[in-house]
Design an enzyme around this catalytic site. Structure first.
Site, PDB file in Angstrom:
ATOM      1  N   LYS A 159       0.844  -1.185   0.000  1.00 52.41           N
ATOM      2  CA  LYS A 159       0.000   0.000   0.000  1.00 52.41           C
ATOM      3  C   LYS A 159       0.888   1.246   0.000  1.00 52.41           C
ATOM      4  CE  LYS A 159      -4.317   1.510   2.144  1.00 52.41           C
ATOM      5  NZ  LYS A 159      -5.270   1.304   3.248  1.00 52.41           N
TER       6      LYS A 159
ATOM      7  N   GLU B 248     -19.671  -6.008  10.083  1.00 51.22           N
ATOM      8  CA  GLU B 248     -20.625  -5.215  10.860  1.00 51.22           C
ATOM      9  C   GLU B 248     -21.638  -6.082  11.578  1.00 51.22           C
ATOM     10  OE1 GLU B 248     -19.060  -2.744   7.459  1.00 51.22           O
ATOM     11  OE2 GLU B 248     -19.910  -4.764   7.663  1.00 51.22           O
TER      12      GLU B 248
ATOM     13  N   ARG C 205     -25.624  -2.415   7.394  1.00 51.93           N
ATOM     14  CA  ARG C 205     -25.242  -3.800   7.125  1.00 51.93           C
ATOM     15  C   ARG C 205     -25.486  -4.698   8.342  1.00 51.93           C
ATOM     16  NH1 ARG C 205     -19.759  -3.570   3.476  1.00 51.93           N
ATOM     17  NH2 ARG C 205     -20.585  -5.571   2.790  1.00 51.93           N
TER      18      ARG C 205
END
Length: 660
Positions: free
Chosen positions: A292, A399, A427
């Site tokens: 990243k 979630e 969610r």
């Protein structure tokens, strides 16, 4: 050829002669390897420059530059379907697919969307924003192609973080079961998922992705299929050899042919692997390792901090006639101006108010548990995670699990606090109802990013939480008008015996003074009268019933129109007495909320009045029945008519009064 590395974000548009020739990805398919590498370098430079101009998601895109080039070279996009999970890493994809010069407008009002969006480009085959959806969507596309007899490749790119969600594994299991022609590329950016398996695995991967091997593998299957038991023996032998030195077992048990891991910044290796797997039948899983922030040293060193950046501020040059001794133009001396600024209270972000409160309450109550679904930085749980690591749970992008985990802890007399964004609580809605509310469990929900959050657009606006929470029996829903109320409401919700939510917006509040202690609370279901309209003869009396963040423009409108102003505070339960009181002696009630009008707080006011048999004109103002686009929150509130001017104009239209 080595990759070009950057230490600073370019402030001038870099020279990108080869990239500029690409109006579509098709041009990549005719380039040599050295030209592809040049495109990757130019693409990384342009990405740094453009995001520096506009702000936006940053590190993920830098990490997939080579992968993006290789995918568009190997696939016949957009005929072949390429899906990006979440979309944080899709900026290079947008640059290569005809949106290069528009990238500086990304996340800005009227500009490019922050994530892939079908309406924006035929290359954006699926709109995203929430994570872990790509494999499910890609599987649907692959099965549709099979049903229609279309020759079409389908590829989903998913990160190791998104792969932590159960939805991703449900899709993987189904893809293996139906033997779909689907390629899943795992972008493993060293944030999780697997250990570095070393040189042997790299050597094995080169063998497994070579054309001679794949040809031998397919031809061997045809030959061995005529020998009883031989094909199964060969399959198991290959599986066990690969399983000893690569993390293949899990995915192959789900029905995928696993290849990798390979270096996601090595274009030659990527080209070879993608050419090998793109035309194979059945589910294919290619594991690539990336870094990243790759190519920008500060982002490589701090991938979390450089996940996204704000746009670079251009510092104007100092006029030549000014020097260190020249007094500032304001007329104040430098020292007095500094003192003036330092004495002003700096507004706190609501997430920082929550982060401080959580640490303070944890110090006072050992039962407190902090839970977040991969939102530690955004919800400001960093200090809490460091000071109370044994009471901190980041459950990754899960979630549903976060909510039910809290329910289980509440069953054992703990005091869980779930820090979650409004858009992501959607969610976990089933779990909120069935696992928390039905059992009336003591769980506190700190709901961040409520209302119009800005540049990330419709997938991230917290526009519906008042509606979907208000209908849940036994739920307490509070909305603070400022930072001080936010802290007080968090304490109120925490001490309430049952499920309670405090929903607050992104960014800073109006700048109220925040109490240091934990004793301040607000009475549940009680509004605060902040202004009283005068009883001027012949003039319509207006009452503004404001919920949460819209108390700020409500105060301004109340002064302009000489209206009563109620800070409602509590969305559920509503303050029955306060509402009936203003209904008796006002000609118009105006409800204000940064939530969809349908089923929101204003709907609750109308329901209450109808149940009481009270007839009074009511004007509900909130987010209209549309998915609001991206832009700065002030721009979006203006377009929705929820700034002071818009609210005043709506009231004048309703009462048919002039702007005098």
């Amino acid at each position: 050829m080595s990759m070009k590395l950057f230490d600073e974000i370019p402030t001038q548009r870099p020279l990108t002669p080869l990239l500029d020739t690409l109006e579509s990805p098709a041009g990549l398919r005719h380039m040599s390897l050295s030209q592809q590498r040049q495109v990757a370098d130019e693409l990384r430079a342009y990405l740094l420059y453009s995001v520096g101009c506009s702000g936006g998601h940053f590190g993920a895109g830098l990490g997939v530059v080579e992968l993006t080039v290789a995918l568009h070279r190997a696939l016949d996009t957009p005929h072949d379907r390429l899906l990006w999970d979440v979309g944080h890493q899709a900026y290079p994809h947008k640059i290569l697919t005809g949106r290069r010069e528009a990238l500086s407008s990304i996340r800005q009002y009227g500009g490019l969307a922050a994530f892939p969006r079908r309406e924006e480009s035929p290359y954006d085959t699926f709109g995203v924003g929430h994570s872990s959806t790509s494999i499910s969507a890609a599987l649907g596309m692959a099965l549709s192609a099979r049903t229609k007899g279309e020759q079409r490749r389908v590829c989903a790119v998913i990160g190791d973080g998104a792969l932590t969600a159960g939805m991703a594994f449900e899709a993987l299991a189904h893809a293996g079961h139906v033997n779909a022609n689907l390629l899943v590329v795992l972008n493993d950016n060293e944030m999780s998922i697997s250990e570095n398996v070393g040189g042997m695995a790299s050597y094995l991967t080169r063998i497994l992705t070579s054309k001679p091997y794949t040809a031998m593998r397919e031809n061997g299957k045809r030959v061995l299929s005529h020998l009883p038991g031989a094909l199964e023996f060969a399959r198991r032998t290959e599986e066990h050899v690969k399983g000893m030195i690569s993390p293949a077992t899990l995915f192959e048990e789900m029905g995928f042919n696993y290849l990798g891991p390979i270096d996601g910044h090595d274009l030659a290796a990527l080209n070879q692997a993608l050419e090998a797997v793109r035309d194979l039948d059945g589910p294919q899983f290619l594991h690539v390792r990336t870094r990243k922030g790759r190519g920008f040293r500060p982002a490589e060193a701090d991938p979390i901090g450089f996940h996204a950046i704000t746009k670079l501020e251009k510092t104007p040059p100092t006029p030549p006639e000014m020097d260190a001794t020249t007094p500032p133009a304001s007329g104040l001396s430098a020292s007095s101006e500094t003192r003036s600024k330092s004495t002003r209270p700096k507004p706190r972000k609501y997430c920082n108010v929550f982060g401080d409160w959580l640490c303070d309450m944890a110090a006072a109550d050992s039962r407190l548990i902090g839970i977040t679904p991969a939102m530690r930085e955004g919800s400001d749980l960093i200090r809490f995670s460091q000071v109370y690591p044994e009471r901190y749970y980041d459950v990754a992008i899960a979630e549903q699990h976060a909510v039910t985990l809290a329910a289980g802890m509440a069953c054992e007399a703990m005091k869980p606090v779930v820090a979650i964004y409004s858009t992501f609580l959607q969610r976990g809605y089933d779990q909120l109802i069935h696992d928390v509310a039905v059992q009336h469990l003591d769980v506190t929900f700190a709901i961040d990013r409520a209302g119009l959050v800005g540049e990330d657009g419709p997938t991230h606006h917290g526009a519906m939480d008042l509606s979907y929470l208000r209908c849940v029996p036994g739920m307490i829903v509070l909305a603070p008008a400022d930072e001080a109320e936010c802290r007080a409401m968090l304490s109120t919700a925490y001490h309430h015996d049952g499920p309670a939510a405090v929903r607050y917006p992104r960014g800073t509040g109006p700048g109220s003074e925040i109490p240091a202690d934990l004793e301040a609370r607000v009475p549940i279901g009680k509004a605060e009268r902040r202004r009283e309209a005068t009883a001027e003869q012949g003039k319509a009396r207006i009452a503004l019933l404001a919920f949460g963040s819209l108390n700020t423009p409500a105060a301004e409108v109340a002064e302009r129109l000489d209206a009563t102003h109620l800070n409602m505070r509590s969305v559920k339960p509503l303050d029955r007495e306060a509402i009936l009181a203003v209904a008796r002696d006002h000609d118009l009630l105006v409800t204000l909320e940064e939530n969809v009008v349908a089923g929101g707080a204003g709907s609750g006011v109308i329901e209450l009045l109808a149940a009481e048999g009270v007839q009074v004109p009511v004007l509900n103002l909130g987010i209209p029945d549309i998915f609001v686009e991206h832009g700065k929150p002030a721009e979006l509130l203006r377009d929705c008519g929820l700034d002071a001017d818009g609210i005043e104009a709506a009231i004048r239209r309703r009462l048919n009064i002039n702007n005098d």
